[in-house]
Write an enzyme that holds these catalytic residues in place. Structure first.
Site, PDB file in Angstrom:
ATOM      1  N   MET A   1       6.218  41.447  36.726  1.00 15.35           N
ATOM      2  CA  MET A   1       5.838  40.366  37.626  1.00 15.35           C
ATOM      3  C   MET A   1       5.218  40.969  38.881  1.00 15.35           C
ATOM      4  O   MET A   1       5.808  41.859  39.507  1.00 15.35           O
ATOM      5  CB  MET A   1       7.077  39.535  37.965  1.00 15.35           C
ATOM      6  CG  MET A   1       7.566  38.731  36.763  1.00 15.35           C
ATOM      7  SD  MET A   1       8.994  37.694  37.118  1.00 15.35           S
ATOM      8  CE  MET A   1      10.282  38.918  37.207  1.00 15.35           C
ATOM      9  N   CYS A  83      -1.743  34.782  32.718  1.00 16.29           N
ATOM     10  CA  CYS A  83      -1.767  34.546  34.163  1.00 16.29           C
ATOM     11  C   CYS A  83      -2.912  33.591  34.534  1.00 16.29           C
ATOM     12  O   CYS A  83      -4.059  33.834  34.167  1.00 16.29           O
ATOM     13  CB  CYS A  83      -1.928  35.874  34.898  1.00 16.29           C
ATOM     14  SG  CYS A  83      -1.954  35.643  36.676  1.00 16.29           S
ATOM     15  N   GLY A 195      10.141  31.800  29.469  1.00 14.89           N
ATOM     16  CA  GLY A 195       9.955  30.586  30.259  1.00 14.89           C
ATOM     17  C   GLY A 195      11.251  29.818  30.444  1.00 14.89           C
ATOM     18  O   GLY A 195      11.798  29.297  29.477  1.00 14.89           O
ATOM     19  N   GLY A 196      11.753  29.807  31.675  1.00 12.33           N
ATOM     20  CA  GLY A 196      12.895  28.951  32.015  1.00 12.33           C
ATOM     21  C   GLY A 196      14.236  29.404  31.460  1.00 12.33           C
ATOM     22  O   GLY A 196      15.210  28.649  31.520  1.00 12.33           O
TER      23      GLY A 196
HETATM   24  C1  LIG Z   1       6.175  36.483  41.405  1.00 15.75           C
HETATM   25  C2  LIG Z   1       5.779  36.414  39.957  1.00 15.75           C
HETATM   26  C3  LIG Z   1       4.853  37.296  39.469  1.00 15.75           C
HETATM   27  C4  LIG Z   1       4.486  37.259  38.112  1.00 15.75           C
HETATM   28  N1  LIG Z   1       3.622  38.197  37.638  1.00 15.75           N
HETATM   29  C5  LIG Z   1       3.379  38.253  36.308  1.00 15.75           C
HETATM   30  C6  LIG Z   1       2.619  39.320  35.756  1.00 15.75           C
HETATM   31  O1  LIG Z   1       2.158  40.232  36.465  1.00 15.75           O
HETATM   32  N2  LIG Z   1       2.405  39.314  34.414  1.00 15.75           N
HETATM   33  C7  LIG Z   1       2.931  38.341  33.591  1.00 15.75           C
HETATM   34  O2  LIG Z   1       2.738  38.405  32.376  1.00 15.75           O
HETATM   35  N3  LIG Z   1       3.653  37.342  34.086  1.00 15.75           N
HETATM   36  C8  LIG Z   1       3.889  37.286  35.418  1.00 15.75           C
HETATM   37  N4  LIG Z   1       4.673  36.285  35.915  1.00 15.75           N
HETATM   38  C9  LIG Z   1       5.188  35.235  34.986  1.00 15.75           C
HETATM   39  C10 LIG Z   1       6.521  35.656  34.396  1.00 15.75           C
HETATM   40  O3  LIG Z   1       6.400  36.850  33.669  1.00 15.75           O
HETATM   41  C11 LIG Z   1       7.061  34.575  33.462  1.00 15.75           C
HETATM   42  O4  LIG Z   1       6.160  34.405  32.401  1.00 15.75           O
HETATM   43  C12 LIG Z   1       7.277  33.243  34.136  1.00 15.75           C
HETATM   44  O5  LIG Z   1       7.863  33.395  35.407  1.00 15.75           O
HETATM   45  C13 LIG Z   1       8.167  32.338  33.271  1.00 15.75           C
HETATM   46  O6  LIG Z   1       9.355  33.012  32.927  1.00 15.75           O
HETATM   47  P1  LIG Z   1      10.736  32.812  33.768  1.00 15.75           P
HETATM   48  O7  LIG Z   1      11.011  31.335  33.772  1.00 15.75           O
HETATM   49  O8  LIG Z   1      11.745  33.604  33.003  1.00 15.75           O
HETATM   50  O9  LIG Z   1      10.481  33.337  35.157  1.00 15.75           O
HETATM   51  C14 LIG Z   1       5.053  36.284  37.254  1.00 15.75           C
HETATM   52  C15 LIG Z   1       6.011  35.404  37.760  1.00 15.75           C
HETATM   53  C16 LIG Z   1       6.369  35.461  39.093  1.00 15.75           C
HETATM   54  C17 LIG Z   1       7.419  34.497  39.609  1.00 15.75           C
END
Ligand SMILES: Cc1cc2nc3c(=O)[nH]c(=O)nc-3n(C[C@H](O)[C@H](O)[C@H](O)COP(=O)(O)O)c2cc1C
Length: 321
Positions: A1, A83, A195-196
Protein backbone atom coordinates in the site's frame (compact mmCIF):
# COMPACT_ATOMS: atom_id res chain seq x y z
CA UNK A 1 0.00 0.00 0.00
CA UNK A 2 1.49 3.25 -1.17
CA UNK A 3 3.17 5.26 1.57
CA UNK A 4 2.26 2.53 4.06
CA UNK A 5 3.98 -0.79 3.37
CA UNK A 6 7.49 0.57 3.00
CA UNK A 7 10.52 -1.41 4.14
CA UNK A 8 10.22 -0.21 7.76
CA UNK A 9 6.60 -1.24 7.92
CA UNK A 10 7.41 -4.65 6.48
CA UNK A 11 10.26 -5.21 8.94
CA UNK A 12 7.78 -4.63 11.74
CA UNK A 13 5.02 -6.80 10.23
CA UNK A 14 7.47 -9.64 9.65
CA UNK A 15 8.02 -9.86 13.41
CA UNK A 16 4.34 -10.78 13.79
CA UNK A 17 4.27 -13.48 11.12
CA UNK A 18 6.88 -15.63 9.48
CA UNK A 19 4.47 -17.15 6.97
CA UNK A 20 2.23 -14.38 5.59
CA UNK A 21 3.35 -13.01 2.24
CA UNK A 22 4.20 -9.30 2.41
CA UNK A 23 3.77 -6.89 -0.50
CA UNK A 24 5.62 -3.68 -1.26
CA UNK A 25 3.90 -0.46 -2.17
CA UNK A 26 3.29 -0.09 -5.90
CA UNK A 27 6.41 1.23 -7.59
CA UNK A 28 6.28 2.54 -11.13
CA UNK A 29 8.44 0.45 -13.43
CA UNK A 30 10.10 3.60 -14.84
CA UNK A 31 11.15 4.70 -11.35
CA UNK A 32 12.65 1.27 -10.70
CA UNK A 33 14.57 1.33 -13.98
CA UNK A 34 15.81 4.93 -13.79
CA UNK A 35 15.55 5.84 -10.09
CA UNK A 36 17.61 5.22 -6.98
CA UNK A 37 17.25 1.47 -6.85
CA UNK A 38 18.68 0.76 -3.45
CA UNK A 39 16.44 3.39 -1.91
CA UNK A 40 13.34 2.12 -3.73
CA UNK A 41 13.90 -1.62 -3.59
CA UNK A 42 16.33 -2.33 -0.76
CA UNK A 43 15.03 -4.20 2.27
CA UNK A 44 16.42 -5.74 5.43
CA UNK A 45 17.10 -9.47 5.37
CA UNK A 46 14.40 -11.74 6.69
CA UNK A 47 11.45 -10.07 4.94
CA UNK A 48 10.69 -13.03 2.67
CA UNK A 49 8.24 -14.17 1.41
CA UNK A 50 8.09 -10.76 -0.23
CA UNK A 51 6.38 -9.55 -3.39
CA UNK A 52 7.39 -6.49 -5.38
CA UNK A 53 4.38 -4.73 -6.85
CA UNK A 54 4.97 -2.81 -10.07
CA UNK A 55 2.82 -0.35 -11.96
CA UNK A 56 3.21 0.55 -15.59
CA UNK A 57 1.99 -0.13 -19.09
CA UNK A 58 5.20 -0.29 -21.12
CA UNK A 59 6.31 -3.88 -21.64
CA UNK A 60 10.06 -3.17 -21.88
CA UNK A 61 10.05 -1.08 -18.73
CA UNK A 62 8.06 -3.63 -16.77
CA UNK A 63 10.31 -6.44 -17.95
CA UNK A 64 13.42 -4.54 -16.92
CA UNK A 65 11.92 -3.56 -13.58
CA UNK A 66 10.84 -7.14 -12.92
CA UNK A 67 14.37 -8.36 -13.62
CA UNK A 68 15.85 -5.74 -11.30
CA UNK A 69 13.36 -6.78 -8.61
CA UNK A 70 14.23 -10.45 -9.02
CA UNK A 71 17.94 -9.60 -8.74
CA UNK A 72 17.20 -7.73 -5.50
CA UNK A 73 15.81 -10.96 -4.04
CA UNK A 74 12.04 -10.51 -4.26
CA UNK A 75 10.13 -13.79 -4.39
CA UNK A 76 7.42 -12.72 -6.82
CA UNK A 77 6.56 -9.77 -9.04
CA UNK A 78 3.01 -8.44 -9.01
CA UNK A 79 1.43 -6.17 -11.60
CA UNK A 80 -1.01 -3.57 -10.29
CA UNK A 81 -4.25 -3.60 -12.27
CA UNK A 82 -6.40 -2.21 -9.49
CA UNK A 83 -5.34 1.29 -8.58
CA UNK A 84 -7.85 3.90 -9.79
CA UNK A 85 -6.06 7.18 -8.92
CA UNK A 86 -6.16 9.90 -11.58
CA UNK A 87 -2.35 9.94 -11.76
CA UNK A 88 -2.43 6.24 -12.53
CA UNK A 89 -5.21 6.69 -15.09
CA UNK A 90 -3.42 9.47 -16.95
CA UNK A 91 -0.44 7.10 -17.22
CA UNK A 92 -2.90 4.45 -18.43
CA UNK A 93 -1.92 1.81 -15.92
CA UNK A 94 -3.41 0.43 -12.70
CA UNK A 95 -7.15 -0.27 -12.94
CA UNK A 96 -7.31 1.31 -16.40
CA UNK A 97 -5.55 -1.82 -17.67
CA UNK A 98 -8.69 -3.83 -16.98
CA UNK A 99 -10.07 -2.16 -20.13
CA UNK A 100 -7.09 -3.51 -22.08
CA UNK A 101 -6.81 -7.25 -21.47
CA UNK A 102 -4.65 -7.79 -24.58
CA UNK A 103 -2.13 -5.20 -23.46
CA UNK A 104 -2.15 -6.58 -19.90
CA UNK A 105 -1.46 -10.06 -21.26
CA UNK A 106 1.48 -8.69 -23.28
CA UNK A 107 2.85 -6.96 -20.17
CA UNK A 108 2.63 -10.15 -18.14
CA UNK A 109 4.26 -12.10 -20.94
CA UNK A 110 7.16 -9.62 -21.10
CA UNK A 111 7.67 -9.75 -17.36
CA UNK A 112 7.51 -13.54 -17.26
CA UNK A 113 10.06 -13.79 -20.03
CA UNK A 114 12.42 -11.56 -18.05
CA UNK A 115 12.33 -13.46 -14.74
CA UNK A 116 12.18 -16.99 -13.41
CA UNK A 117 10.14 -16.08 -10.32
CA UNK A 118 6.31 -16.03 -10.54
CA UNK A 119 4.45 -13.01 -11.93
CA UNK A 120 1.03 -12.35 -10.43
CA UNK A 121 -1.69 -9.75 -11.03
CA UNK A 122 -3.77 -7.74 -8.56
CA UNK A 123 -6.99 -6.56 -10.15
CA UNK A 124 -10.60 -5.58 -9.53
CA UNK A 125 -13.72 -7.42 -10.72
CA UNK A 126 -14.11 -4.72 -13.35
CA UNK A 127 -14.13 -1.00 -13.97
CA UNK A 128 -16.94 1.41 -14.83
CA UNK A 129 -19.67 -0.18 -16.93
CA UNK A 130 -17.72 -3.37 -17.66
CA UNK A 131 -19.65 -6.59 -17.28
CA UNK A 132 -18.35 -8.27 -14.13
CA UNK A 133 -19.02 -11.69 -15.64
CA UNK A 134 -18.17 -11.67 -19.33
CA UNK A 135 -15.51 -8.94 -19.37
CA UNK A 136 -13.93 -10.14 -16.15
CA UNK A 137 -13.74 -13.74 -17.39
CA UNK A 138 -12.24 -12.55 -20.66
CA UNK A 139 -9.62 -10.50 -18.80
CA UNK A 140 -8.63 -13.36 -16.51
CA UNK A 141 -8.47 -15.91 -19.33
CA UNK A 142 -6.27 -13.77 -21.56
CA UNK A 143 -3.89 -12.84 -18.76
CA UNK A 144 -3.75 -16.42 -17.51
CA UNK A 145 -2.92 -17.53 -21.04
CA UNK A 146 0.08 -15.18 -20.88
CA UNK A 147 1.34 -17.16 -17.88
CA UNK A 148 -0.15 -15.50 -14.81
CA UNK A 149 -1.16 -18.26 -12.40
CA UNK A 150 -2.03 -16.14 -9.36
CA UNK A 151 -4.66 -13.39 -9.27
CA UNK A 152 -5.38 -11.30 -6.21
CA UNK A 153 -8.85 -9.89 -6.74
CA UNK A 154 -10.10 -6.82 -4.89
CA UNK A 155 -13.73 -7.89 -4.89
CA UNK A 156 -15.28 -4.63 -6.04
CA UNK A 157 -15.34 -2.59 -9.21
CA UNK A 158 -13.33 0.61 -9.57
CA UNK A 159 -14.95 3.72 -10.99
CA UNK A 160 -12.36 5.51 -13.04
CA UNK A 161 -14.07 8.87 -12.86
CA UNK A 162 -16.17 10.46 -10.17
CA UNK A 163 -14.73 8.58 -7.20
CA UNK A 164 -11.56 9.32 -5.24
CA UNK A 165 -9.14 6.44 -4.60
CA UNK A 166 -10.42 6.36 -1.01
CA UNK A 167 -14.06 6.15 -2.14
CA UNK A 168 -13.05 3.49 -4.64
CA UNK A 169 -12.00 1.36 -1.66
CA UNK A 170 -15.37 1.80 0.04
CA UNK A 171 -18.24 2.83 -2.23
CA UNK A 172 -18.47 0.17 -4.98
CA UNK A 173 -20.11 -2.81 -3.29
CA UNK A 174 -18.05 -5.85 -2.39
CA UNK A 175 -18.96 -8.96 -4.37
CA UNK A 176 -17.11 -11.87 -2.79
CA UNK A 177 -19.31 -14.36 -4.65
CA UNK A 178 -17.85 -13.13 -7.92
CA UNK A 179 -14.37 -14.11 -6.73
CA UNK A 180 -15.59 -17.50 -5.49
CA UNK A 181 -17.17 -18.12 -8.91
CA UNK A 182 -13.87 -17.31 -10.56
CA UNK A 183 -12.16 -19.98 -8.46
CA UNK A 184 -14.88 -22.49 -9.35
CA UNK A 185 -14.56 -21.72 -13.06
CA UNK A 186 -10.75 -21.72 -13.04
CA UNK A 187 -9.65 -24.18 -10.33
CA UNK A 188 -6.28 -24.37 -12.10
CA UNK A 189 -5.49 -20.77 -11.05
CA UNK A 190 -4.47 -19.55 -7.61
CA UNK A 191 -7.12 -17.03 -6.60
CA UNK A 192 -6.72 -14.73 -3.59
CA UNK A 193 -9.48 -12.48 -2.34
CA UNK A 194 -9.13 -8.92 -1.04
CA UNK A 195 -11.37 -6.14 0.19
CA UNK A 196 -13.02 -5.44 3.53
CA UNK A 197 -11.56 -8.45 5.39
CA UNK A 198 -11.09 -7.51 9.03
CA UNK A 199 -10.61 -10.66 11.08
CA UNK A 200 -8.86 -14.00 10.82
CA UNK A 201 -12.20 -15.74 11.30
CA UNK A 202 -13.36 -14.04 8.10
CA UNK A 203 -10.11 -15.17 6.48
CA UNK A 204 -10.83 -18.74 7.50
CA UNK A 205 -14.31 -18.54 5.92
CA UNK A 206 -12.91 -17.18 2.64
CA UNK A 207 -10.18 -19.82 2.80
CA UNK A 208 -12.82 -22.52 2.25
CA UNK A 209 -13.59 -21.09 -1.18
CA UNK A 210 -10.40 -19.46 -2.47
CA UNK A 211 -6.67 -20.02 -2.14
CA UNK A 212 -5.57 -16.90 -0.30
CA UNK A 213 -6.76 -13.82 1.56
CA UNK A 214 -5.15 -10.39 1.39
CA UNK A 215 -5.57 -7.94 4.23
CA UNK A 216 -4.80 -4.27 3.62
CA UNK A 217 -6.14 -1.67 6.02
CA UNK A 218 -7.00 -4.11 8.82
CA UNK A 219 -3.41 -5.36 9.00
CA UNK A 220 -1.94 -1.87 8.83
CA UNK A 221 -4.21 -0.34 11.46
CA UNK A 222 -4.04 -3.38 13.73
CA UNK A 223 -0.73 -5.16 12.98
CA UNK A 224 -1.09 -7.50 15.94
CA UNK A 225 -3.80 -9.32 13.98
CA UNK A 226 -0.88 -10.81 12.02
CA UNK A 227 0.56 -12.39 15.16
CA UNK A 228 -2.11 -15.10 15.00
CA UNK A 229 -1.82 -15.77 11.28
CA UNK A 230 0.89 -18.43 11.46
CA UNK A 231 -1.07 -20.41 14.03
CA UNK A 232 -4.64 -19.82 12.88
CA UNK A 233 -4.18 -19.79 9.10
CA UNK A 234 -1.00 -21.76 8.50
CA UNK A 235 -1.46 -24.25 11.35
CA UNK A 236 1.90 -23.55 13.01
CA UNK A 237 2.18 -24.83 16.58
CA UNK A 238 3.75 -21.85 18.36
CA UNK A 239 1.66 -18.86 19.35
CA UNK A 240 3.97 -16.13 18.03
CA UNK A 241 5.32 -13.03 19.76
CA UNK A 242 3.49 -10.86 22.24
CA UNK A 243 3.18 -7.14 21.52
CA UNK A 244 6.00 -6.35 23.95
CA UNK A 245 8.20 -9.01 22.34
CA UNK A 246 7.52 -7.48 18.94
CA UNK A 247 8.60 -4.07 20.20
CA UNK A 248 11.76 -5.50 21.77
CA UNK A 249 12.59 -7.43 18.62
CA UNK A 250 12.22 -4.22 16.62
CA UNK A 251 14.80 -2.28 18.64
CA UNK A 252 17.99 -3.54 16.92
CA UNK A 253 16.43 -2.71 13.54
CA UNK A 254 15.53 0.78 14.72
CA UNK A 255 19.01 1.37 16.13
CA UNK A 256 20.61 0.26 12.89
CA UNK A 257 18.32 2.48 10.76
CA UNK A 258 18.86 5.50 13.01
CA UNK A 259 22.62 5.01 12.63
CA UNK A 260 22.06 5.13 8.86
CA UNK A 261 20.34 8.50 9.15
CA UNK A 262 16.69 7.39 9.13
CA UNK A 263 14.44 9.51 11.37
CA UNK A 264 12.61 7.71 14.15
CA UNK A 265 9.05 8.71 13.10
CA UNK A 266 9.60 7.11 9.67
CA UNK A 267 9.69 3.79 11.53
CA UNK A 268 7.45 4.35 14.54
CA UNK A 269 4.54 5.64 12.44
CA UNK A 270 4.00 2.05 11.32
CA UNK A 271 3.93 0.84 14.92
CA UNK A 272 1.16 3.14 16.15
CA UNK A 273 -1.59 0.53 15.73
CA UNK A 274 0.15 -2.20 17.72
CA UNK A 275 -1.99 -1.76 20.83
CA UNK A 276 -5.21 -1.10 18.89
CA UNK A 277 -8.27 -1.77 21.10
CA UNK A 278 -6.08 -2.39 24.16
CA UNK A 279 -6.06 -0.34 27.38
CA UNK A 280 -3.39 2.36 27.02
CA UNK A 281 -3.47 2.35 23.19
CA UNK A 282 -3.98 6.13 23.16
CA UNK A 283 -0.96 6.70 25.44
CA UNK A 284 1.20 4.47 23.24
CA UNK A 285 0.19 6.35 20.11
CA UNK A 286 0.52 9.78 21.68
CA UNK A 287 3.91 9.10 23.27
CA UNK A 288 5.32 7.71 20.02
CA UNK A 289 3.80 10.43 17.84
CA UNK A 290 5.00 13.32 19.96
CA UNK A 291 8.33 12.13 21.38
CA UNK A 292 9.64 10.43 18.25
CA UNK A 293 9.64 13.79 16.46
CA UNK A 294 11.88 15.52 19.02
CA UNK A 295 15.51 16.13 18.07
CA UNK A 296 17.79 13.24 19.03
CA UNK A 297 14.88 10.83 19.59
CA UNK A 298 16.08 7.23 19.82
CA UNK A 299 14.98 3.78 20.93
CA UNK A 300 14.35 5.06 24.47
CA UNK A 301 11.22 6.75 23.15
CA UNK A 302 9.92 3.36 22.07
CA UNK A 303 10.93 1.69 25.32
CA UNK A 304 9.24 4.44 27.37
CA UNK A 305 6.06 4.19 25.30
CA UNK A 306 6.05 0.44 25.81
CA UNK A 307 6.59 0.73 29.58
CA UNK A 308 3.69 3.19 29.70
CA UNK A 309 1.21 1.07 27.81
CA UNK A 310 2.25 -2.24 29.36
CA UNK A 311 1.83 -0.67 32.82
CA UNK A 312 -1.68 0.47 31.95
CA UNK A 313 -2.57 -2.96 30.56
CA UNK A 314 -1.26 -4.66 33.70
CA UNK A 315 -3.32 -2.38 35.92
CA UNK A 316 -6.39 -3.04 33.79
CA UNK A 317 -5.78 -6.80 33.98
CA UNK A 318 -5.47 -6.61 37.80
CA UNK A 319 -8.73 -4.67 38.02
CA UNK A 320 -10.50 -7.35 35.99
CA UNK A 321 -9.11 -10.28 38.01
C1 LIG B 1 -3.17 4.04 1.77
C2 LIG B 1 -3.44 2.93 0.79
C3 LIG B 1 -2.55 2.69 -0.22
C4 LIG B 1 -2.78 1.65 -1.14
N1 LIG B 1 -1.84 1.38 -2.08
C5 LIG B 1 -1.99 0.29 -2.87
C6 LIG B 1 -0.95 -0.11 -3.75
O1 LIG B 1 0.13 0.51 -3.82
N2 LIG B 1 -1.16 -1.21 -4.52
C7 LIG B 1 -2.32 -1.95 -4.43
O2 LIG B 1 -2.45 -2.96 -5.12
N3 LIG B 1 -3.30 -1.60 -3.61
C8 LIG B 1 -3.15 -0.50 -2.83
N4 LIG B 1 -4.14 -0.17 -1.94
C9 LIG B 1 -5.39 -0.98 -1.92
C10 LIG B 1 -5.25 -2.14 -0.95
O3 LIG B 1 -4.20 -2.99 -1.32
C11 LIG B 1 -6.54 -2.96 -0.90
O4 LIG B 1 -6.78 -3.49 -2.18
C12 LIG B 1 -7.75 -2.17 -0.47
O5 LIG B 1 -7.45 -1.31 0.61
C13 LIG B 1 -8.90 -3.11 -0.07
O6 LIG B 1 -8.45 -4.04 0.88
P1 LIG B 1 -8.67 -3.82 2.48
O7 LIG B 1 -10.15 -3.62 2.67
O8 LIG B 1 -8.16 -5.08 3.09
O9 LIG B 1 -7.88 -2.60 2.86
C14 LIG B 1 -3.95 0.86 -1.03
C15 LIG B 1 -4.84 1.11 0.02
C16 LIG B 1 -4.60 2.13 0.91
C17 LIG B 1 -5.58 2.36 2.05
Amino acid sequence: MMDWTDRHCRSFMRLATRRAVLYTEMLHARAVVHGKREQLLGFASGQSPLVLQLGGSVADELAQAAKIGADFGYDEINLNVGCPSSRVQSGNFGAALMLEPDLTARLVDAMRTAVSIPVSVKCRIGVDEQDAEKDFNHFIDLVAQAGCEHFIVHARKAWLSGLSPKDNREVPPLDYDRVYRLKQRRPDLQISINGGIETLDQCAQHGKLVDGMMLGRAAYHNPFILASVDHQIYGEKDAGLTRAQMVEAMLPYIECELANGVRLPSITRHMLGLYQNEPGARHWRRHLSVEACLPGAGVNVVLDAMALVEGIREEAACRVS
